[in-house]
Design a protein around this motif. Sequence first.
Motif, short mmCIF file in Angstrom:
data_model
loop_
_atom_site.label_atom_id
_atom_site.label_comp_id
_atom_site.label_asym_id
_atom_site.label_seq_id
_atom_site.Cartn_x
_atom_site.Cartn_y
_atom_site.Cartn_z
N UNK A 245 0.84 -1.19 0.00
CA UNK A 245 0.00 0.00 0.00
C UNK A 245 0.88 1.24 0.00
N UNK A 246 0.51 2.20 -0.82
CA UNK A 246 1.19 3.49 -0.88
C UNK A 246 0.13 4.56 -0.84
N UNK A 247 -0.19 5.03 0.38
CA UNK A 247 -1.28 5.98 0.51
C UNK A 247 -2.58 5.35 0.08
N UNK A 248 -3.29 5.97 -0.86
CA UNK A 248 -4.57 5.41 -1.28
C UNK A 248 -4.42 4.20 -2.21
N UNK A 249 -3.26 4.02 -2.81
CA UNK A 249 -3.10 2.98 -3.81
C UNK A 249 -2.71 1.64 -3.18
N UNK A 250 -3.14 0.58 -3.87
CA UNK A 250 -2.72 -0.77 -3.53
C UNK A 250 -2.05 -1.37 -4.75
N UNK A 251 -0.77 -1.72 -4.62
CA UNK A 251 -0.01 -2.31 -5.71
C UNK A 251 0.05 -3.81 -5.49
N UNK A 252 -0.67 -4.56 -6.32
CA UNK A 252 -0.73 -6.01 -6.16
C UNK A 252 0.59 -6.65 -6.60
N UNK A 253 1.10 -7.55 -5.77
CA UNK A 253 2.29 -8.31 -6.13
C UNK A 253 1.93 -9.69 -6.64
N UNK A 254 0.89 -10.29 -6.06
CA UNK A 254 0.49 -11.65 -6.46
C UNK A 254 -1.00 -11.82 -6.25
N UNK A 255 -1.69 -12.30 -7.28
CA UNK A 255 -3.11 -12.58 -7.21
C UNK A 255 -3.34 -14.08 -7.01
N UNK A 256 -4.45 -14.41 -6.40
CA UNK A 256 -4.83 -15.81 -6.22
C UNK A 256 -6.35 -15.93 -6.19
N UNK A 257 -6.82 -17.12 -6.52
CA UNK A 257 -8.24 -17.42 -6.36
C UNK A 257 -8.45 -17.95 -4.95
N UNK A 258 -9.31 -17.30 -4.20
CA UNK A 258 -9.50 -17.67 -2.79
C UNK A 258 -10.57 -18.74 -2.63
N UNK A 259 -11.60 -18.73 -3.49
CA UNK A 259 -12.70 -19.68 -3.35
C UNK A 259 -12.96 -20.42 -4.65
N UNK A 260 -13.58 -21.59 -4.51
CA UNK A 260 -13.95 -22.43 -5.64
C UNK A 260 -15.37 -22.92 -5.42
N UNK A 261 -16.02 -23.34 -6.51
CA UNK A 261 -17.42 -23.75 -6.41
C UNK A 261 -18.34 -22.56 -6.56
N UNK A 262 -19.64 -22.80 -6.46
CA UNK A 262 -20.62 -21.76 -6.75
C UNK A 262 -21.40 -21.28 -5.53
N UNK A 263 -20.84 -21.44 -4.34
CA UNK A 263 -21.56 -21.00 -3.15
C UNK A 263 -20.94 -19.76 -2.52
N UNK A 264 -19.65 -19.77 -2.20
CA UNK A 264 -19.03 -18.63 -1.53
C UNK A 264 -19.03 -17.38 -2.40
N UNK A 265 -19.35 -16.23 -1.77
CA UNK A 265 -19.29 -14.94 -2.47
C UNK A 265 -19.36 -13.83 -1.43
N UNK A 266 -18.96 -12.64 -1.86
CA UNK A 266 -19.15 -11.37 -1.11
C UNK A 266 -18.77 -11.48 0.35
N UNK A 267 -17.53 -11.86 0.66
CA UNK A 267 -17.16 -11.97 2.08
C UNK A 267 -16.96 -10.61 2.73
#
Length: 437
Positions: A245-267
């Motif tokens: 994080x740099x002030x208001x910005x977020x610089x992503x270093x690595x992305x990942x998929x956190x959930x699988x399947x069709x149930x989990x959403x909007x945590x």
Amino acid sequence: MSSARPGIHLTADRGWVNDPLSPTWDGERYHLWFQYVPDRTTWAPTCHWGHAVSDDLLHWEEREVALAPGDGDGGVWSGSVVARPAGGHRAFYTSVDVDDQPLGRVRVADADTLDGPWGKGAVVVTAPEGLGVTSFRDPFVFADGDRWRMYVGAALSDAGEPGSAAALAFSSPDLDTWTFDGVAASRPTTETEPVWTGALWECPQRQRAGRADGAVGSDGAVEVLVTSVWDRDVLHHVAAATGVADGPRFEAAAWQRLTHGDSYYAPATFHDADGALCIVFWMRGLLDEQACRAGALSVPHRLDLVDGRLVVRLHPAVAAATSTERGDANALVLDPVDASALADGVSLGADGRVRLTLSHRDGILTVQHDDTAVTLATPAEGVQVFVDGPCVEVLTPGGAVGVVLDDLGRWDEVTGPSAVGAGWVGRPVSEAAPSVG
């Protein structure tokens, strides 16, 4: 289709439930809000904020609706709650017009205590011009040094091009006056590796995650962004990134998929009474037409940082509670296992037939429920399973899987050549754990 009511997962007595909102420990108990449509089993834009409280993250007591449409709000959509420095609390929510839902407005409501009542105030943020904003909703407010910051989910388009999903940043010295600080983070809709993040980020939330060993500080914690993936009115999965994080910005270093399947959403992410970063999901698929009930929330989980990746683990309060009943629902925790013992699979049966099978071969975990199979790559060690009537949560180092089963009576057995070797034993508890309602 109908689902038994789970014994521990939060459900409403009547009505539709979706996004959990801003779980908060007030020093004595937890407060949790959620998107709620009374007396319906389908979503409608006239959302309310439901409210529940808990002493232990397991036993939830439903309270009066916290916020409802009216007074200029066609619907009261997702948002967050913070404590005001001078005392009391402020909710930031998405105010929508039923006839123009994509472009919400961020409005505030204040209360002396988290129990309410909440008095609505002004609209403090609207979608900025000049960026091609086509969707704007779900404010997440957090303290950052001597300032407050707000991330709002957005979809950006450019003259008909595919566009980007984004979080837009705002800041304030006092929670009253807000300044647009630009795009906090974004990703093209066409970018698919290592994970696709869609055309709109719903419920984007920036937090600071510590290592699983509890270390904090500059050498033991990183900034993370958690968001839900939306595209063309289809809700997909939850993605997350670690970064800087740099002030208001977020610089992503690595992305990942956190959930699988069709149930989990909007945590919703939050910190528990011990200060640990936690997460609770909406679980899609629960439906009981006769009881006029739809939707559930997951049990709370810890969100740990392990070897640079975010890993969802059962919250210790949940892992300690192991079995309960309410009506035809029953629950059990399957202890953490070495999934290499599951090569031949382990099955859970209900009403005399297999409803759920898990197996792990060649680094791939397969969760088979009825005619649907969810697969994900994950190491063999540390698989956790929590079963609560129709709600099943499978947590692994490689991602989390949520499952809601319909027409489920009662779980009655755990079988398979690997059941004993994997240590999958349901342990009884002494008393029932009522859900909301």
